[in-house]
Design an enzyme around this catalytic site. Structure first.
Site, PDB file in Angstrom:
ATOM      1  N   TRP A 165      -2.750   4.840  -7.277  1.00  0.00           N
ATOM      2  CA  TRP A 165      -3.009   3.538  -6.666  1.00  0.00           C
ATOM      3  C   TRP A 165      -4.526   3.447  -6.462  1.00  0.00           C
ATOM      4  CZ3 TRP A 165      -3.402   2.283  -0.975  1.00  0.00           C
ATOM      5  CH2 TRP A 165      -3.355   0.905  -0.754  1.00  0.00           C
ATOM      6  N   ASP A 190       2.135  10.179  -0.075  1.00  0.00           N
ATOM      7  CA  ASP A 190       2.100   8.744   0.191  1.00  0.00           C
ATOM      8  C   ASP A 190       3.460   8.195  -0.213  1.00  0.00           C
ATOM      9  OD1 ASP A 190       1.677   6.042   0.301  1.00  0.00           O
ATOM     10  OD2 ASP A 190       0.046   5.979  -1.172  1.00  0.00           O
ATOM     11  N   ALA A 226       5.388   4.869  -0.045  1.00  0.00           N
ATOM     12  CA  ALA A 226       5.287   3.437   0.261  1.00  0.00           C
ATOM     13  C   ALA A 226       6.493   2.650  -0.250  1.00  0.00           C
ATOM     14  CB  ALA A 226       4.005   2.871  -0.345  1.00  0.00           C
ATOM     15  N   LYS A 246       7.299  -2.610   1.992  1.00  0.00           N
ATOM     16  CA  LYS A 246       8.242  -2.942   0.924  1.00  0.00           C
ATOM     17  C   LYS A 246       9.686  -2.830   1.407  1.00  0.00           C
ATOM     18  CE  LYS A 246       4.279  -2.283  -1.006  1.00  0.00           C
ATOM     19  NZ  LYS A 246       3.354  -2.999  -1.820  1.00  0.00           N
TER      20      LYS A 246
HETATM   21  C1  LMR Z   1       0.344  -2.779  -5.063  1.00  0.00           C
HETATM   22  O1  LMR Z   1       0.053  -1.688  -5.540  1.00  0.00           O
HETATM   23  O2  LMR Z   1       0.408  -3.819  -5.733  1.00  0.00           O
HETATM   24  C2  LMR Z   1       0.651  -2.885  -3.591  1.00  0.00           C
HETATM   25  O3  LMR Z   1       0.630  -1.626  -3.016  1.00  0.00           O
HETATM   26  C3  LMR Z   1      -0.198  -3.847  -2.888  1.00  0.00           C
HETATM   27  C4  LMR Z   1      -1.596  -3.365  -2.711  1.00  0.00           C
HETATM   28  O4  LMR Z   1      -2.095  -3.413  -1.577  1.00  0.00           O
HETATM   29  O5  LMR Z   1      -2.243  -2.950  -3.686  1.00  0.00           O
END
Ligand code: LMR
Length: 393
Positions: free
Chosen positions: A127, A208, A210, A243
């Site tokens: 990410w 992590d 999420a 989420k």
């Molecule tokens: C994403 O990866 O699209 C989500 O986790 C939203 C974000 O904050 O990036």
């Protein structure tokens, strides 16, 4: 003084939101930011959330401060949701955080306080905000191979080989489930192997998580994490309710620490409270209280679980549907991996030029690395989308 500032590089995910909004084509398709959408393209407030909010509105008599760690009934609920009874409660502490990002940021700050020289190893790719926050904090970033471009699965041999470069005290950041951006996940056996590696090299794991509940279910998504938690002396966890409770804008997350023993746990807990104090003092209450109400009421909890499971199954269905449509459109099994991936995202393995062509010619918006949000797929338009992909490859 501000003349010294430079325009920051835009975050690729956030940038897509405004690019999509500015596109005037009626048949445009948003597969960008990770937000769940139902069959009508809406991101609903979950039933249990609505009900808990009603109860909160009726029963709340004060908005006075609670405590630096937030609502402890919420923190305990998240601890139980993520860890079950894997680790004795006396070795786990946690703090309410403004979203999963808040939890990640706080844990990085804690690492920096404890061992400023530590390298935090992140998957390549990860990410994007992981690296952005680490760099902002001036911390060392290491990257381990993760995604095998050829198979669109995990390059586990590459991952292990790269982690050989980590040294004692470094932090190994893993995605608990539903890897973002790839959708490719390590197996339980591989979690066990990574645990061996972390123990042998003295690495501190950070997980992590999420998207718990979006991949293999609430329990299934924690299996790997729990295999690790049962064996390592210390572990850091960033959890998010954005989420799985659909509480995106309310910013509901938690940082959890597994400590060596109860004595260290008390110190770690005080550090979490101290970090909250210097960052924002008291975490925002509303969303966390809503989660606490749901998790402490049998009927609401059961309803939340049922709705979450429906969301998960709908995404699995879309995965299979897209894999099938791409078989038809490309006459190949190149995209079969989409049905094997788990969670909200899949990385399709398209080039940046192909991604751009999809945007320009077909009004399809995905992140530049070809990550798509599965929940954004049009149930009735899978063949059209597959044809657009076939046209650009
Ligand atoms: C994403 O990866 O699209 C989500 O986790 C939203 C974000 O904050 O990036």
């Amino acid at each position: 003084m501000f003349e010294t500032l430079k325009q920051p590089a835009p975050d690729k995910i956030i940038e897509l939101i405004s690019l999509f909004a500015a596109d005037e084509r009626a048949d445009k398709l948003d597969l960008g930011v990770g937000v769940y959408k139902d069959e009508n393209g809406k991101t609903p407030v979950m039933r249990a959330v609505k009900e808990a909010e009603k109860r909160l509105l009726e029963s709340q008599e004060s908005k006075s401060y609670i405590g630096l760690l937030g609502d402890l009934s919420y923190v305990d609920a998240i601890r139980d949701l993520v860890l079950g009874d894997t680790v004795e409660a006396g070795r786990v502490c946690g703090a309410q955080q403004p979203g999963g990002t808040g939890a990640i940021r706080q844990i990085f700050e804690l690492i920096k306080s404890a061992n400023a020289g530590a390298t935090v190893w992140i998957s390549n790719p990860s990410w994007p905000n992981h690296e952005a926050i680490l760099k902002y904090l001036g911390m060392n970033v290491g990257k381990y191979r993760y995604f095998d471009e050829a198979t669109c699965g995990v390059d586990f041999a590459g991952m292990k080989a790269d982690l050989e470069g980590a040294v004692e005290g470094d932090v190994l950041l893993l995605h608990g489930c539903c890897h973002n951006p790839t959708g490719a996940n390590i197996t339980e056996a591989e979690w066990a192997e990574v645990t061996d590696l972390a123990l042998a090299k003295g690495l501190v794991p950070m997980v992590d998580i999420a998207y718990q509940g979006f991949g293999d279910g609430l329990e299934g998504d924690t299996k790997g994490l729990r295999i690790m938690a049962a064996r390592v002396p210390e572990m850091l966890i960033a959890a998010s309710c954005s989420k799985n409770f659909g509480l995106y804008r309310d910013r509901v997350g938690a940082s959890l620490i597994i400590s060596r023993d109860e004595k260290e746990n008390a110190v770690n807990k005080a550090n979490l409270a101290g970090l909250n104090r210097v960052n924002f003092s008291f975490p925002p209450d509303h969303g966390a209280k809503v989660v606490s109400i749901i998790m402490n009421d049998d009927a609401l909890r059961a309803d939340w679980k049922a709705e979450l499971e429906d969301m998960r199954l709908s995404m699995l269905d879309l995965r299979q549907g897209l894999a099938d449509a791409l078989r038809r459109a490309t006459n190949s099994d190149r995209f079969d991996f989409i049905a094997e991936h788990r969670g909200m995202f899949s990385r399709l393995g398209l080039t940046p030029e192909q991604v751009m062509q999809l945007r320009t010619d077909h009004g399809v918006y995905m992140v530049g690395d070809s990550r798509i949000n599965i929940a954004g797929l049009p149930r009735e338009g899978l063949d059209n989308f597959a044809k657009a992909i076939a046209a650009v490859i």
